[in-house]
Motif scaffolding. Structure first.
Motif, short mmCIF file in Angstrom:
data_model
loop_
_atom_site.label_atom_id
_atom_site.label_comp_id
_atom_site.label_asym_id
_atom_site.label_seq_id
_atom_site.Cartn_x
_atom_site.Cartn_y
_atom_site.Cartn_z
N THR A 52 1.73 4.76 20.24
CA THR A 52 0.47 5.45 20.53
C THR A 52 -0.23 5.73 19.21
OG1 THR A 52 1.40 6.47 22.52
CG2 THR A 52 -0.56 7.50 21.58
N MET A 53 -1.40 5.15 19.05
CA MET A 53 -2.19 5.35 17.83
C MET A 53 -2.82 6.74 17.85
SD MET A 53 -3.67 3.91 15.03
CE MET A 53 -4.30 2.23 15.09
N LEU A 54 -2.74 7.43 16.73
CA LEU A 54 -3.40 8.72 16.57
C LEU A 54 -4.69 8.51 15.79
CD1 LEU A 54 -0.37 11.01 15.66
CD2 LEU A 54 -1.49 10.75 17.89
N TYR A 74 -10.99 0.15 21.52
CA TYR A 74 -9.54 0.11 21.33
C TYR A 74 -8.82 0.07 22.67
CZ TYR A 74 -4.97 0.94 19.32
OH TYR A 74 -3.66 0.81 18.95
N LYS A 75 -7.95 -0.89 22.87
CA LYS A 75 -7.30 -1.11 24.16
C LYS A 75 -5.85 -0.67 24.21
CE LYS A 75 -11.10 -2.78 25.64
NZ LYS A 75 -12.05 -1.74 25.94
N GLY A 76 -5.33 -0.12 23.14
CA GLY A 76 -3.95 0.37 23.14
C GLY A 76 -3.89 1.83 23.56
N ASP A 77 -2.67 2.35 23.61
CA ASP A 77 -2.49 3.78 23.88
C ASP A 77 -2.95 4.56 22.66
OD1 ASP A 77 -1.36 3.18 26.35
OD2 ASP A 77 0.69 3.24 25.59
N PHE A 78 -3.61 5.68 22.90
CA PHE A 78 -4.09 6.47 21.76
C PHE A 78 -4.27 7.93 22.16
CE2 PHE A 78 -7.95 5.16 23.93
CZ PHE A 78 -8.73 6.31 23.91
N GLU A 79 -4.34 8.77 21.14
CA GLU A 79 -4.73 10.17 21.28
C GLU A 79 -5.67 10.49 20.14
OE1 GLU A 79 -1.67 13.14 21.91
OE2 GLU A 79 -0.40 11.65 22.92
N ILE A 80 -6.69 11.28 20.44
CA ILE A 80 -7.64 11.72 19.43
C ILE A 80 -7.36 13.19 19.18
CG2 ILE A 80 -10.07 12.06 18.87
CD1 ILE A 80 -10.69 9.62 20.66
N TYR A 100 1.46 4.94 14.06
CA TYR A 100 0.24 4.63 13.31
C TYR A 100 -0.83 5.71 13.48
CZ TYR A 100 2.45 0.06 13.09
OH TYR A 100 3.32 -0.96 12.87
N VAL A 101 -1.53 5.96 12.38
CA VAL A 101 -2.61 6.95 12.37
C VAL A 101 -3.85 6.28 11.76
CG1 VAL A 101 -3.38 9.18 11.47
CG2 VAL A 101 -0.96 8.84 12.05
N PHE A 102 -4.97 6.39 12.46
CA PHE A 102 -6.25 5.88 11.95
C PHE A 102 -7.02 7.07 11.40
CE2 PHE A 102 -10.67 4.61 12.14
CZ PHE A 102 -10.64 3.28 11.75
N ASN A 103 -7.44 6.95 10.14
CA ASN A 103 -8.10 8.07 9.48
C ASN A 103 -9.00 7.52 8.36
OD1 ASN A 103 -8.74 10.73 8.93
ND2 ASN A 103 -6.70 11.33 8.30
N ASP A 130 0.92 3.72 8.33
CA ASP A 130 2.17 3.35 8.99
C ASP A 130 3.17 4.43 8.61
OD1 ASP A 130 4.67 2.37 9.73
OD2 ASP A 130 4.22 0.30 9.13
N ARG A 131 3.45 5.34 9.50
CA ARG A 131 4.31 6.49 9.20
C ARG A 131 5.77 6.09 9.03
NH1 ARG A 131 3.61 10.54 13.64
NH2 ARG A 131 4.44 12.04 12.15
N LYS A 132 6.18 5.02 9.68
CA LYS A 132 7.57 4.55 9.56
C LYS A 132 7.83 4.05 8.14
CE LYS A 132 10.72 1.22 11.70
NZ LYS A 132 10.79 0.15 12.71
N ASN A 133 6.89 3.29 7.60
CA ASN A 133 7.03 2.73 6.25
C ASN A 133 6.34 3.58 5.18
OD1 ASN A 133 8.47 0.53 7.24
ND2 ASN A 133 6.60 -0.60 7.69
#
Length: 163
Positions: A52-54, A74-80, A100-103, A130-133
């Motif tokens: 889920t993209m933030l 955007y067609k993926g899962d997301f939260e704003i 993932y975070v879009f900012n 990319d919070r994992k990496n």
């Protein structure tokens, strides 16, 4: 003479509208070439797993366009969410689900005009975190037409999804 002024005014108005529209089109064309994995704007693993993209909100005018652009493109899962929510809500500590975070980061610039006076401005430097990496993937370009740039970025991210 009055007719000449009206025609002149209309020609100036048409020229202004055309030049502004063509600048936006240039941003779109350039962004399509630069917002890629190869250019470092999109994480290589993006879209390979369900996450889920933030999307982080900032100020009212930005949020209005962010919400509209994300919903339309955007067609993926997301939260704003707000930056405060992101930092304080334990729900968002899950780096697997919310990988993932879009900012953006604000970048200031200064310039000198032809009359040697100076000015300054600010542009938005979009990125995907990319919070994992623990790595930010920055857009290699900025523009005062930031909403158009954001739309292309969202389109490119959507293309990478395995929807």
């Amino acid at each position: 003479m009055k007719r000449f002024k009206n025609v002149f005014f209309i020609l100036i108005l048409i020229s202004l509208i055309t030049s502004l529209a063509s600048c936006g089109a240039m941003v779109k064309g350039t962004a399509n070439k630069k917002l890629t994995v190869e250019k470092g704007a999109i994480p290589p693993e993006f879209g390979s797993e369900k996450t889920t993209m933030l999307f982080i909100t900032h100020h009212r005018s930005y949020n209005k366009y962010l919400k509209k652009n994300v919903a339309d493109i955007y067609k993926g899962d997301f939260e704003i969410i707000s930056e405060k929510e992101f930092k304080s809500d334990v729900k968002y500590e899950d780096k697997q689900k919310y990988r993932y975070v879009f900012n953006f980061e604000s970048k200031s610039y200064s310039y000198t005009k032809s009359d040697l006076s100076s000015g300054s401005g600010e542009v938005k430097k979009f990125y995907v975190l990319d919070r994992k990496n623990e790595k930010k993937y920055f857009s290699p370009m900025t523009s005062s037409f930031w909403s158009k740039l954001q739309k292309v970025y969202l389109k490119k991210l959507t293309e990478k999804l395995k929807v």
